[in-house]
Design a protein around this motif. Structure first.
Motif, PDB file in Angstrom:
ATOM      1  N   MET A 269       0.839  -1.197   0.000  1.00 35.54           N
ATOM      2  CA  MET A 269       0.000   0.000   0.000  1.00 35.54           C
ATOM      3  C   MET A 269       0.874   1.247   0.000  1.00 35.54           C
ATOM      4  N   LYS A 270       0.358   2.309  -0.563  1.00 33.41           N
ATOM      5  CA  LYS A 270       0.969   3.621  -0.415  1.00 33.41           C
ATOM      6  C   LYS A 270       0.317   4.277   0.793  1.00 33.41           C
ATOM      7  N   ALA A 271       1.121   4.684   1.773  1.00 35.05           N
ATOM      8  CA  ALA A 271       0.576   5.207   3.029  1.00 35.05           C
ATOM      9  C   ALA A 271       1.042   6.638   3.256  1.00 35.05           C
ATOM     10  N   ASN A 272       0.089   7.514   3.538  1.00 37.64           N
ATOM     11  CA  ASN A 272       0.402   8.921   3.763  1.00 37.64           C
ATOM     12  C   ASN A 272      -0.512   9.504   4.827  1.00 37.64           C
ATOM     13  N   PHE A 273      -0.007  10.545   5.485  1.00 34.20           N
ATOM     14  CA  PHE A 273      -0.814  11.297   6.444  1.00 34.20           C
ATOM     15  C   PHE A 273      -1.512  12.454   5.733  1.00 34.20           C
ATOM     16  N   ASP A 274      -2.727  12.769   6.175  1.00 34.37           N
ATOM     17  CA  ASP A 274      -3.340  14.012   5.696  1.00 34.37           C
ATOM     18  C   ASP A 274      -2.875  15.157   6.591  1.00 34.37           C
ATOM     19  N   GLU A 275      -3.421  16.336   6.396  1.00 27.45           N
ATOM     20  CA  GLU A 275      -2.916  17.530   7.095  1.00 27.45           C
ATOM     21  C   GLU A 275      -2.973  17.407   8.612  1.00 27.45           C
ATOM     22  N   ILE A 276      -4.012  16.753   9.144  1.00 34.15           N
ATOM     23  CA  ILE A 276      -4.211  16.763  10.600  1.00 34.15           C
ATOM     24  C   ILE A 276      -3.711  15.489  11.279  1.00 34.15           C
ATOM     25  N   GLY A 277      -3.282  14.482  10.497  1.00 33.41           N
ATOM     26  CA  GLY A 277      -2.708  13.293  11.098  1.00 33.41           C
ATOM     27  C   GLY A 277      -3.470  12.013  10.896  1.00 33.41           C
ATOM     28  N   ASN A 278      -4.561  12.032  10.128  1.00 32.49           N
ATOM     29  CA  ASN A 278      -5.175  10.768   9.720  1.00 32.49           C
ATOM     30  C   ASN A 278      -4.189  10.029   8.811  1.00 32.49           C
ATOM     31  N   LEU A 279      -4.032   8.728   9.022  1.00 38.02           N
ATOM     32  CA  LEU A 279      -3.147   7.914   8.183  1.00 38.02           C
ATOM     33  C   LEU A 279      -3.999   7.103   7.219  1.00 38.02           C
ATOM     34  N   ILE A 280      -3.673   7.197   5.928  1.00 38.95           N
ATOM     35  CA  ILE A 280      -4.453   6.509   4.901  1.00 38.95           C
ATOM     36  C   ILE A 280      -3.531   5.602   4.093  1.00 38.95           C
ATOM     37  N   GLY A 281      -3.824   4.299   4.143  1.00 38.31           N
ATOM     38  CA  GLY A 281      -3.119   3.330   3.306  1.00 38.31           C
ATOM     39  C   GLY A 281      -3.940   3.069   2.054  1.00 38.31           C
ATOM     40  N   HIS A 282      -3.345   3.223   0.886  1.00 39.45           N
ATOM     41  CA  HIS A 282      -4.072   3.128  -0.385  1.00 39.45           C
ATOM     42  C   HIS A 282      -3.527   1.988  -1.246  1.00 39.45           C
ATOM     43  N   LEU A 283      -4.448   1.166  -1.743  1.00 40.64           N
ATOM     44  CA  LEU A 283      -4.104   0.071  -2.647  1.00 40.64           C
ATOM     45  C   LEU A 283      -4.864   0.278  -3.956  1.00 40.64           C
ATOM     46  N   SER A 284      -4.162   0.403  -5.054  1.00 45.80           N
ATOM     47  CA  SER A 284      -4.809   0.687  -6.336  1.00 45.80           C
ATOM     48  C   SER A 284      -5.498  -0.548  -6.904  1.00 45.80           C
ATOM     49  N   GLY A 285      -6.684  -0.315  -7.479  1.00 44.15           N
ATOM     50  CA  GLY A 285      -7.419  -1.395  -8.133  1.00 44.15           C
ATOM     51  C   GLY A 285      -7.008  -1.550  -9.582  1.00 44.15           C
ATOM     52  N   SER A 286      -7.387  -2.674 -10.173  1.00 45.41           N
ATOM     53  CA  SER A 286      -6.959  -2.991 -11.536  1.00 45.41           C
ATOM     54  C   SER A 286      -7.879  -2.419 -12.604  1.00 45.41           C
ATOM     55  N   GLU A 287      -9.148  -2.170 -12.269  1.00 46.55           N
ATOM     56  CA  GLU A 287     -10.116  -1.803 -13.303  1.00 46.55           C
ATOM     57  C   GLU A 287     -10.760  -0.430 -13.122  1.00 46.55           C
ATOM     58  N   ASN A 288     -10.935  -0.007 -11.900  1.00 43.48           N
ATOM     59  CA  ASN A 288     -11.694   1.225 -11.684  1.00 43.48           C
ATOM     60  C   ASN A 288     -10.978   2.108 -10.677  1.00 43.48           C
ATOM     61  N   SER A 289     -10.111   2.955 -11.192  1.00 43.23           N
ATOM     62  CA  SER A 289      -9.317   3.812 -10.319  1.00 43.23           C
ATOM     63  C   SER A 289     -10.130   4.945  -9.706  1.00 43.23           C
ATOM     64  N   GLU A 290     -11.370   5.125 -10.159  1.00 40.40           N
ATOM     65  CA  GLU A 290     -12.211   6.198  -9.642  1.00 40.40           C
ATOM     66  C   GLU A 290     -13.002   5.791  -8.406  1.00 40.40           C
ATOM     67  N   GLU A 291     -13.065   4.489  -8.109  1.00 35.97           N
ATOM     68  CA  GLU A 291     -13.880   4.017  -6.996  1.00 35.97           C
ATOM     69  C   GLU A 291     -13.019   3.342  -5.931  1.00 35.97           C
ATOM     70  N   THR A 292     -13.312   3.672  -4.682  1.00 35.04           N
ATOM     71  CA  THR A 292     -12.533   3.155  -3.559  1.00 35.04           C
ATOM     72  C   THR A 292     -13.457   2.576  -2.498  1.00 35.04           C
ATOM     73  N   ILE A 293     -13.062   1.456  -1.938  1.00 33.83           N
ATOM     74  CA  ILE A 293     -13.735   0.848  -0.784  1.00 33.83           C
ATOM     75  C   ILE A 293     -12.811   1.037   0.413  1.00 33.83           C
ATOM     76  N   ALA A 294     -13.337   1.589   1.496  1.00 27.42           N
ATOM     77  CA  ALA A 294     -12.495   1.934   2.642  1.00 27.42           C
ATOM     78  C   ALA A 294     -12.949   1.214   3.903  1.00 27.42           C
ATOM     79  N   THR A 295     -11.995   1.001   4.784  1.00 26.02           N
ATOM     80  CA  THR A 295     -12.276   0.474   6.120  1.00 26.02           C
ATOM     81  C   THR A 295     -11.328   1.160   7.093  1.00 26.02           C
ATOM     82  N   GLY A 296     -11.552   0.968   8.380  1.00 23.49           N
ATOM     83  CA  GLY A 296     -10.693   1.592   9.385  1.00 23.49           C
ATOM     84  C   GLY A 296     -11.485   2.026  10.597  1.00 23.49           C
ATOM     85  N   SER A 297     -10.797   2.732  11.504  1.00 27.07           N
ATOM     86  CA  SER A 297     -11.422   3.229  12.722  1.00 27.07           C
ATOM     87  C   SER A 297     -10.444   4.216  13.363  1.00 27.07           C
TER      88      SER A 297
END
Length: 408
Positions: free
Chosen positions: A51-79
């Motif tokens: 995954m590509k992992a980055n912090f947003d401005e305030i400190g939320n950490l987001i790990g991103h995994l690119s899909g093979s067919e639809n780069s415009e749609e994302t399914i997210a989980t976390g807490s």
């Protein structure tokens, strides 16, 4: 796909080592060093599975995994990654390490998903260090108000802004949502109650998060001598309080589930054995999944309190300082989770959440679902917070199956 209980135990103990106390509990407050360390540790974990992992401005950490067919749609989980003071090993962080294990095993079993997948370690939800809640999820959606935190401090007098800047974070530059690309969000969490345990279910699929109304109520009577003031001449605030509690609780019991009503705190003055009390402050908390019912019931209780106080010649002030509407989860996401549980042969039930969660902030904007696992004896916000490993396994498998249906 086979997620082992040993693997669950290992990652749970790893993430719990950040802020671990001698009591066995965890204290990991927003913008503390323990908080920063665990976020950096999670960043490495996310990157270790591609995954590509980055912090947003305030400190939320987001790990991103690119899909093979639809780069415009994302399914997210976390807490959320923050804890209460001396908290347990599951509240909040289960949704993060459970999400990590679910995505890791999906990748190992099925390879790259069609849609993007994100795991979000949200900066804060609990309000344990500063008097502000849902800082993480509200910022993700562009809902946080800068002015609300500019001048607040923790119990040591440290300013919110200074604590944030210490770790290189700052306010968002705009109020745009960072989740506009997310098509569905699923949060895994412990129940923090005992319904699943009592019914011997391993997974709860959440249909609604309850609405809440909270009150501070003040009674002003007259303090007087306990021995010389006859009963008929007293302005006794405790008598009023007792009548309010008895009448209100009885009405709540008559209405039945899912209504809950709690009188949780009282402060009495002069609070001594030989004086009729002349002043009292107390709290009331009422919750229900139906917003109209909640308003109707609490309005009735408010009128009852006024009547009881008037009959006793006692003044009453009613401050309703919280009025949160119930939040339904998305019906399609609920159905997908239920289908996934059936296909996996998981032991589940449909239920509501009596506690608040990040999902209640996200659900009005993004299709959202929640999955619960049991809390033994309903204990939470406590070092004794515990869920059997086999139940954790079923919850993580339910999450993985839901992500598979949504992203693959």
């Amino acid at each position: 796909m086979n997620i082992s209980t040993n693997e669950i135990s290992e990652i749970m103990n790893w993430i719990s080592s950040y802020g671990l106390l001698e009591t066995g509990g965890i204290t990991r407050l927003l913008y503390s060093q323990e908080w920063m360390d665990v976020q950096n540790g999670l960043k490495e974990k996310f990157e270790s599975i591609g995954m590509k992992a980055n912090f947003d401005e305030i400190g939320n950490l987001i790990g991103h995994l690119s899909g093979s067919e639809n780069s415009e749609e994302t399914i997210a989980t976390g807490s959320h990654i923050d804890t209460v003071v001396n908290g347990g090993k599951l509240d909040g962080q289960l949704g993060i390490f459970g999400g990590f294990l679910a995505v890791k095993h999906l990748l190992e079993t099925y390879g790259q998903p069609k849609k993007n997948i994100e795991i979000i370690s949200m900066a804060e939800e609990e309000g344990s260090r500063f008097p502000y809640v849902f800082w993480g999820s509200k910022n993700l959606l562009g809902l946080a108000n800068k002015e609300d935190v500019l001048n607040i401090t923790d119990q040591d007098g440290i300013k919110f802004v200074d604590a944030m800047h210490k770790h290189g974070f700052d306010f968002k530059s705009d109020n745009k949502s960072s989740l506009s690309h997310v098509k569905a969000f699923v949060e895994l969490h412990i129940e923090q109650g005992n319904a699943l345990e009592m019914e011997e279910k391993s997974v709860g699929i959440i249909t609604d998060i309850v609405g809440q109304r909270r009150y501070n109520i003040t009674l002003k009577g007259e303090a007087n001598h306990a021995g010389t003031t006859l009963m008929e001449y007293r302005k006794d605030v405790i008598q009023v309080f007792a009548n309010i509690v008895t009448e209100s609780i009885n009405k709540a019991k008559e209405k039945g589930n899912p209504l809950v009503l709690t009188f949780g705190k009282i402060n009495v003055k002069p609070n001594t054995v030989n004086v009729v009390p002349g002043f009292a402050e107390f709290t009331m908390d009422c919750r229900h999944t139906d917003g109209s019912f909640l308003k109707e019931f609490t309005t009735e209780i408010e009128e009852d309190m006024k009547r009881i106080a008037k009959d006793a010649n006692v003044e009453i002030e009613i401050d309703r300082w919280m009025d949160e509407e119930p939040v339904p989860m998305d019906k399609n996401v609920i159905s997908m989770i239920e289908e996934a549980c059936k296909a996996k042969g998981l032991n589940y039930k449909l239920m509501h959440s009596g506690a608040g969660h990040d999902s209640q902030i996200i659900a009005p904007h993004i299709k959202t679902g929640m999955i619960f696992v049991p809390s033994v004896k309903g204990i939470s916000h406590n070092p004794k917070e515990f869920t059997e490993l086999e139940d954790l396994k079923q919850g993580i498998e339910a999450l993985a199956a839901a992500i598979y249906k949504l992203a693959y």
